[in-house]
Design an enzyme around this catalytic site. Structure first.
Site, short mmCIF file in Angstrom:
data_model
loop_
_atom_site.label_atom_id
_atom_site.label_comp_id
_atom_site.label_asym_id
_atom_site.label_seq_id
_atom_site.Cartn_x
_atom_site.Cartn_y
_atom_site.Cartn_z
N TYR A 197 99.10 -5.70 -73.48
CA TYR A 197 97.93 -6.46 -73.04
C TYR A 197 96.69 -5.62 -73.29
O TYR A 197 96.69 -4.41 -73.06
CB TYR A 197 98.04 -6.83 -71.57
N HIS A 225 108.37 -18.24 -79.55
CA HIS A 225 107.73 -17.33 -78.59
C HIS A 225 107.44 -18.09 -77.29
O HIS A 225 107.18 -19.30 -77.31
CB HIS A 225 106.43 -16.80 -79.19
#
Length: 262
Positions: A112, A229
């Site tokens: 992230y 995904h």
């Protein structure tokens, strides 16, 4: 004269840990090209990046840390203003179990890119941080099969689940910014080690990027589970309802392994 980067020997020594848990301040790093002071290099976290790999994993990876591509990674990180995760968390995935005890591998793309989110475990965020959309979809899929699941990714890691990003660092607010640094060479080596050193491992490959890692895995020796995904943009096209967590436990049990408490 500018000094080229050298990695220090692999004698284990104490390296000062960052006092800031979620960022890397450029003032904490030496400037490799601008100093010949050995003491500066010896105390620099990035010059000693390899020492943040678990002592149980380092013997398998120390040769990689001497290679030119790894030295280039270290050099590139010296030139970054802010990147995530913090140095002492880059190899956090290696601190839960020996490579030989790997039972499940879940592959992410990169950490992230916002402050306070990257933990060194793919898809994971700290407990006090709202779950990103992909993680929420992962949790929802777990709960389809195990309604009482805690969905604590660090707990998964303690049970032998390797949560590995392909790229291990990222610049602040720039997703994918370190994808060309060479990290994929290092993480592919880890996947090859798991493939070679372990038996009956479940590899969860989500999305086209992770799916390419199938070439590194012996499907006769391990179980490879593939889907789209878990991102909101693709989860409905295959990830939702894939039952990967249930299938993983069925495979582990069939091969005499303890199931994962998801």
């Amino acid at each position: 004269m500018k000094r080229s980067l050298t990695l220090y020997n692999f004698k284990r020594k104490k390296v000062e840990r960052s006092t800031t848990p979620d960022t890397n301040d450029k003032t904490l790093k030496c400037m490799v090209n601008n100093t010949s002071d050995e003491n500066v290099h010896a105390s620099c976290k990035l010059c000693n990046l390899h020492l943040f790999i678990s002592s149980k994993w380092l013997p398998y990876l120390k040769e990689e840390c001497h290679k030119e591509y790894f030295k280039k990674i270290v050099m590139m990180l010296h030139n970054e203003d802010i990147f995530y995760p913090p140095v002492h968390k880059i190899f956090y995935f290696s601190h839960f179990f020996p490579i030989a005890n790997t039972r499940v591998v879940i592959i992410g793309q990169d950490p992230y890119h916002n402050r306070g989110r990257a933990t060194g475990l793919a898809f994971s965020v700290p407990p006090n941080v709202p779950r990103p959309p992909s993680l929420r979809n992962i949790m929802a899929e777990v709960k389809r099969n195990y309604g009482n699941a805690t969905c604590d990714l660090e707990s998964w890691a303690k049970q032998g689940v390797l949560l590995l990003n392909d790229t291990l660092t990222v610049s602040e607010a720039k997703p994918g910014s370190h994808s060309t640094y060479g990290w994929s060479i290092f993480t592919d080596k880890i996947l090859k080690l798991v493939n070679d050193e372990c038996k009956h491992v479940v590899f969860m490959l989500w999305g086209s990027f992770a799916g390419k890692k199938c070439a590194l895995i012996d499907g006769k020796k391990h179980l490879v589970l593939m889907s789209t995904h878990p991102s909101p943009f693709s989860a409905d096209r295959g990830f939702n309802g894939c039952n990967h967590f249930l299938k993983a436990n069925e495979y582990l049990k069939k091969n005499g392994e303890v199931e994962i408490n998801w």
